[in-house]
Design an enzyme around this catalytic site. Structure first.
Site, PDB file in Angstrom:
ATOM      1  N   CYS A  16      14.861  -3.133   7.985  1.00  0.00           N
ATOM      2  CA  CYS A  16      13.913  -2.013   8.023  1.00  0.00           C
ATOM      3  C   CYS A  16      13.837  -1.351   6.650  1.00  0.00           C
ATOM      4  CB  CYS A  16      14.341  -0.989   9.070  1.00  0.00           C
ATOM      5  SG  CYS A  16      15.906  -0.183   8.664  1.00  0.00           S
ATOM      6  N   CYS A  19      16.993  -0.108   5.000  1.00  0.00           N
ATOM      7  CA  CYS A  19      17.797  -1.110   4.277  1.00  0.00           C
ATOM      8  C   CYS A  19      17.376  -1.136   2.811  1.00  0.00           C
ATOM      9  CB  CYS A  19      17.601  -2.492   4.890  1.00  0.00           C
ATOM     10  SG  CYS A  19      18.048  -2.601   6.625  1.00  0.00           S
ATOM     11  N   ASP A 501     -17.132  -9.388 -17.870  1.00  0.00           N
ATOM     12  CA  ASP A 501     -17.611 -10.068 -19.069  1.00  0.00           C
ATOM     13  C   ASP A 501     -17.508 -11.568 -18.824  1.00  0.00           C
ATOM     14  OD1 ASP A 501     -18.404 -10.781 -21.575  1.00  0.00           O
ATOM     15  OD2 ASP A 501     -16.458 -10.407 -22.503  1.00  0.00           O
TER      16      ASP A 501
END
Length: 589
Positions: A16, A19, A501
């Site tokens: 999670c 952690c 460009d």
């Protein structure tokens, strides 16, 4: 002035966003760490540090002390040239000096070396080179391009799948038995029998302590490091239900056991972890596709002879031969010959670029027409393609601004949830039990507290954003768009104008005829196109292909040239219907 070095480590054991915060906090405590960035989605830690103060071993050790680990690849390599134990000891020392190799054992009897290594830091090819530099040779077995990190991740997914299957096999009958008793679907003699509770306990216990073992270990390590992750909530929620039910099954207390609650909590979250692991395993496909662009072999001049080598064995200064239609293996400078090279995989521009002595060529680009030799100037991780791959990996590992917010929230989220669960328990303890209810106040309070703990496990809090970044950067790389950071992806949402460009090849991917201008009335548009396309028929040049395609769109019949000459770097010349036709650039005209 401090030095700056960056490494990427594949982390295991994360579940999670908390952690992520735990690992980052522990790494930042190390003297010499300038920045640490942990990504839950691709399970990698990017650490920038000063090598004068800190070593790789110290960083790995700190991650392990925080309750996590670093994924390692394993290699068993056959060695030739080992004479005695002195050779074995020397080879072990050489290997252990290589950054990324964590252990090495040389066996004289079997002429074999077994080692563990961190695949994001050192590759199998680099390990083979180190062995050869030490004066030994390697017995290579088949394809050495195996992705060690992917293999470690696959093993983790297989483990998750095994635990999920065991959880489902035990939890489904447990849940059916419990619900059947609660809804009066079982005969009274069975529903109120003591042995049914023991059957349910036998089904629930392996789920609690085998399938759910990881959550207890992770919760313990998190609390030891003075933090709390989502596994703390899972362990607390399921344990309360299990241990409340235990004295009831043993006959020490009267009441209703909630063993199925504990088992269902663990099994459902295990299902989520398995699906999450599979989803994370697919996010690095774009990088693998980039790696596959590079050719596997190269033709090199060694001792005045042409030798075909693995591209990893090309050395700086080698003279490499490139034939028409083949890919260029590494970066370098042309020393002999002329050709045109398709560099669209690097630039997006489909028009071939002319190459002659002194021109720079890039690995993985395609040699169109022409034979040349070049001197290798950049190999391995230094090539343009490798730098692009590194850029994509860094973008996938970086954090968007919104993710920093998610990390901050997650670090205080779990303690707040535990506090709310405790308040919920106390509130329901003091609310009078409704007359006629068969649930006592303590049981009711426990059920509500467990509900708060379990419902508040939003692992997606820390997973959604990094997964979105990985998918976006991976899909971008696949389409030829590179992002420098997660912040660039997030800011892209507010872009309302893009100035490019580039020519039309950016959107079409290939040139097309847009207009034909006749300077004399003698020839119509179709006459000019027919002559030019007839001469270009069979040409591999994109502009020639565009002329032929347009002629096909107009249903024009193409003629076979009586004569044909290619003029390198300028165009082509030929005779069609007794007319001398020139097609090419301004220099040819």
């Amino acid at each position: 002035m401090s030095e700056k070095k960056q490494i990427i480590l594949p982390i295991t054991g994360m579940t999670c966003a908390n952690c992520v915060a735990t690992i980052e906090r522990n790494l930042n405590k190390l003297e010499g760490v300038q920045q640490s960035n942990v990504n839950l989605s691709n399970e990698r830690a990017t650490v920038t540090f000063d090598p004068n103060y800190l070593s790789l071993d110290q960083i790995v050790s700190k991650i392990q002390k925080a309750g996590y680990d670093v994924a390692r690849g394993e290699l068993n390599i056959g060695i030739t040239g080992l004479a005695d134990t002195v050779d074995a000891t020397r080879l072990e020392k050489v290997l252990l000096k290589q950054e990324g190799i964590t252990s090495a054992q040389v066996n004289i009897a079997s002429q074999n070396v077994h080692l563990q290594y961190i695949p994001t830091i050192i590759s199998q090819v680099e390990i083979y080179k180190a062995i050869r530099r030490a004066g030994f040779d390697v017995i290579e077995k088949g394809d050495n391009s195996e992705d060690a990190e992917a293999k470690a991740r696959e093993a983790e997914i297989a483990h998750q799948k095994k635990l999920l299957i065991i959880g489902l096999v035990l939890t489904i009958p447990l849940f059916l038995l419990s619900m059947s008793r609660d809804f009066g679907l079982l005969p009274m003699a069975i529903a109120h029998s003591r042995w049914l509770d023991w059957v349910m306990l036998a089904l629930a216990t392996p789920v609690q302590f085998y399938v759910g073992k990881q959550y207890y270990i992770s919760a313990f390590k998190a609390l030891k490091n003075k933090s709390a992750n989502m596994d703390v909530l899972i362990a607390m929620g399921s344990s309360v239900a299990y241990f409340y039910s235990l004295p009831i099954v043993l006959g020490l207390l009267e009441g209703h056991p909630y063993l199925e609650t504990a088992a269902v909590i663990i099994t459902l979250i295990r299902l989520g972890k398995y699906l999450e692991a599979k989803a994370k395993g697919r996010t690095s496909e774009a990088i693998k596709r980039l790696l596959n662009l590079q050719p596997k072999t190269a033709t090199v001049i060694r001792n005045d002879q042409e030798v075909e080598l693995a591209v990893e064995d090309v050395l700086i200064g080698d003279i490499v031969l490139v034939k028409p239609g083949s890919k260029i293996p590494v970066d370098g400078v042309v020393v002999e010959g002329k050709s045109t090279v398709d560099e669209s995989m690097l630039t997006g521009e489909s028009l071939p670029v002319e190459k002659q002595p002194g021109s720079t060529v890039f690995g993985a680009t395609l040699n169109k027409a022409g034979f040349f030799r070049f001197e290798a100037s950049r190999i391995g991780k230094e090539t343009a393609l490798s730098q692009i791959i590194k850029l994509v990996e860094e973008a996938q590992g970086s954090k968007a601004p919104v993710q920093h917010l998610a990390d901050k929230v997650s670090s205080i989220f779990v303690p707040i949830v535990i506090a709310i669960a405790l308040i919920t328990f106390l509130v329901w303890i003091f609310i009078p039990v409704t007359t006629g209810s068969d649930i006592n106040g303590f049981t009711r309070a426990m059920i509500h507290a467990v509900a708060v703990l379990v419902i508040a496990c939003p692992c997606a809090l820390g997973l959604a954003t990094p997964t979105a970044i990985m998918v976006a950067s991976g899909k971008g790389a696949e389409l030829g768009i590179l992002f420098r950071s997660g912040e660039a992806i997030e800011r892209g949402a507010s872009v309302n104008a893009v100035v490019l460009d580039k020519t039309g090849t950016l959107t079409k991917g290939q040139p097309a005829v847009t207009s034909i201008i006749s300077l004399k009335d003698r020839y119509s548009e179709n006459d000019i196109l027919q002559l030019a396309a007839s001469l270009e028929k069979g040409s591999e040049h994109p502009l020639g292909e565009a002329l032929v395609a347009e002629a096909g769109n107009r249903n024009l019949d193409l003629h076979i040239p009586a004569q044909f000459t290619a003029i390198s770097g300028k165009g082509i010349r030929g005779i069609i219907d007794d007319k001398d036709i020139l097609v090419g650039n301004v220099r040819l005209m």
